[in-house]
Design an enzyme around this catalytic site. Structure first.
Site, PDB file in Angstrom:
ATOM      1  N   LYS A  77     -48.341  30.972  -3.471  1.00 40.81           N
ATOM      2  CA  LYS A  77     -47.486  32.144  -3.709  1.00 40.81           C
ATOM      3  C   LYS A  77     -47.897  33.260  -2.763  1.00 40.81           C
ATOM      4  O   LYS A  77     -49.072  33.380  -2.419  1.00 40.81           O
ATOM      5  CB  LYS A  77     -47.668  32.632  -5.159  1.00 40.81           C
ATOM      6  CG  LYS A  77     -46.523  33.488  -5.678  1.00 40.81           C
ATOM      7  CD  LYS A  77     -45.455  32.643  -6.316  1.00 40.81           C
ATOM      8  CE  LYS A  77     -44.296  33.452  -6.814  1.00 40.81           C
ATOM      9  NZ  LYS A  77     -43.356  32.585  -7.560  1.00 40.81           N
TER      10      LYS A  77
HETATM   11  N1  GLU Z   1     -39.624  31.787  -6.580  1.00 44.48           N
HETATM   12  C1  GLU Z   1     -39.172  30.544  -7.112  1.00 44.48           C
HETATM   13  C2  GLU Z   1     -40.129  30.043  -8.181  1.00 44.48           C
HETATM   14  O1  GLU Z   1     -40.939  30.777  -8.679  1.00 44.48           O
HETATM   15  C3  GLU Z   1     -38.892  29.505  -6.030  1.00 44.48           C
HETATM   16  C4  GLU Z   1     -40.080  29.039  -5.257  1.00 44.48           C
HETATM   17  C5  GLU Z   1     -39.759  28.134  -4.077  1.00 44.48           C
HETATM   18  O2  GLU Z   1     -38.658  27.664  -3.936  1.00 44.48           O
HETATM   19  O3  GLU Z   1     -40.686  27.909  -3.314  1.00 44.48           O
HETATM   20  O4  GLU Z   1     -40.036  28.932  -8.610  1.00 44.48           O
END
Ligand code: GLU
Length: 400
Positions: A77
């Site tokens: 993240k």
């Molecule tokens: N932000 C989204 C999540 O928390 C998508 C993450 C992504 O596609 O990498 O799942």
């Protein structure tokens, strides 16, 4: 105060990077939790409240999410610490990309998250100089933007499949689909689409809230979601609808009304020791976690002990990352929605059925399932092929 060091365990995180650009003032964090299954996948959160610890917890959720969805990605993240509307967002985004470039896309593939949009992804990919550095890009760049509602669609699938199973097994007595009262906290990219897809399936959304307020209609048909979405066009928040005939209440009134299903679709930690008893008192029967980490551990246990079903975030909100995977493979929007439906249906069935059989909290069952997958990938990475084979063949769950 807890730091990321206090949270390290056998899964990760592999890297925690704090970045600062004195030229722009940009401060950011990248956490790569576990890459045994592939490059760490996860969005970039752009908010003043971002901390390394929060980014780590979100990265860990991505590790379990990608494993549960059977995707060739690990968990990671990104976080940028500021209100994106109060800084020069494009130059901060570029600056963040420049700082983490050595890891993209080999160890980290970005996407959108709270506070970022498909346009930010375009900036990010161009700055890295590789379209594979992120997903959720605009369609002009071959992307499948999350703004199409992939996450919200997955949430609506998760809710409906859970209802079907709990009804079939006579565990939950909700009379008719159309009499099911759903309340959604958060009306952004996830909450608004969840409302739309649920409404299209004949489920009654009776209340929605955001940071600015709460609107509801406990009448037979609930809120008129198509009208609400139309009225919201070009507006930033629910309170901007004051002159459209809506009765805008205080946002905390969301915890004061009778309901069947609660969907937290905003920030983390909103179902806690204070709010969980309120939801219970108001008749909640199921919680579908559309946000990441919306329920504290204590509140999750408390609700489960009181026979409330909690559909865990990393199953319910996997639509976004499943769509990301389809984009990564260069496939189409239609294939993204089909794969979301297929994978979420399969996971919900497997996890809920096992949770019911073993009389265990679904979160625990789902986490074990993901751990088992990541554990095998870690053994394979280490070259412990025979142990991995044994673990693969074993029918029972591996306890770690
Ligand atoms: N932000 C989204 C999540 O928390 C998508 C993450 C992504 O596609 O990498 O799942």
């Amino acid at each position: 105060m807890t730091s990321v060091w206090d949270e390290i365990d056998e899964w990760g995180p592999e890297k925690v990077l704090q970045v600062y650009d004195p030229d722009t003032g940009m401060k950011g964090v990248l956490v790569i939790d576990n890459t045994s299954k592939g490059p760490g996948k996860g969005g970039i959160r752009f908010a003043p409240s971002v901390t390394p610890l929060e980014v780590f917890r979100l990265a860990r959720t991505m590790t379990w999410k990608c494993a549960a969805a059977g995707l060739p990605f690990g968990g990671a993240k990104g976080g940028i610490i500021a209100d994106p509307n109060k800084v020069d967002r494009a130059s901060w985004m570029k600056s963040f990309a420049k700082m983490i470039k050595p890891y993209c896309p080999s160890q980290y593939i970005a996407a959108t998250d709270v506070g970022t949009t498909e346009l930010d992804m375009a900036i990010f990919a161009h700055e890295i100089g590789d379209m594979r550095a992120c997903t959720g890009k605009p369609s002009e760049l071959g992307g499948i933007p999350h703004e199409l509602g992939t996450t919200g669609y997955g949430v609506s699938v998760a809710l409906q499949r859970s209802l079907d199973i709990l009804k079939d097994l006579k565990i939950m007595q909700i009379p008719q689909k159309s009499q099911t009262r759903v309340v959604i906290q958060g009306f952004g990219n996830v909450g608004s689409f969840a409302a739309r897809f649920l409404d299209q399936s004949g489920i009654n959304v009776i209340g929605v809230s955001d940071v600015s307020g709460f609107i509801y209609n406990k009448g037979e048909n609930g809120l008129n979601i198509p009208k609400l979405m139309k009225d919201m066009k070009g507006k930033a928040k629910l309170s901007d609808l004051k002159d459209y005939g809506y009765d805008i209440r205080d946002k905390d009134e969301i915890f004061e009304i009778d309901l069947d299903i609660f969907i937290p679709a905003a920030m983390g930690g909103v179902i806690n020791n204070k709010t969980a008893p309120k939801l219970l008192g108001n008749g909640v029967k199921m919680v579908v976690e559309a946000a990441n980490n919306p329920t504290t551990d204590d509140a999750c246990e408390y609700l489960y002990k009181n026979n409330i079903w909690i559909v865990p975030d990393f199953l319910a909100n996997a639509g976004g990352v499943i769509g990301s995977f389809v984009e990564y493979q260069g496939r189409t929007e239609k294939e993204a929605f089909d794969l979301i439906e297929y994978k979420i249906t399969k996971n919900i069935k497997e996890v809920l059925t096992e949770a019911i059989m073993k009389e265990e909290n679904p979160r625990k069952i789902a986490t074990e399932l993901s751990k088992q997958i990541v554990y095998r990938a870690m053994l394979l990475r280490k070259g412990a092929i025979s142990v991995a084979r044994e673990a693969y063949d074993r029918k029972d769950r591996i306890s770690l």
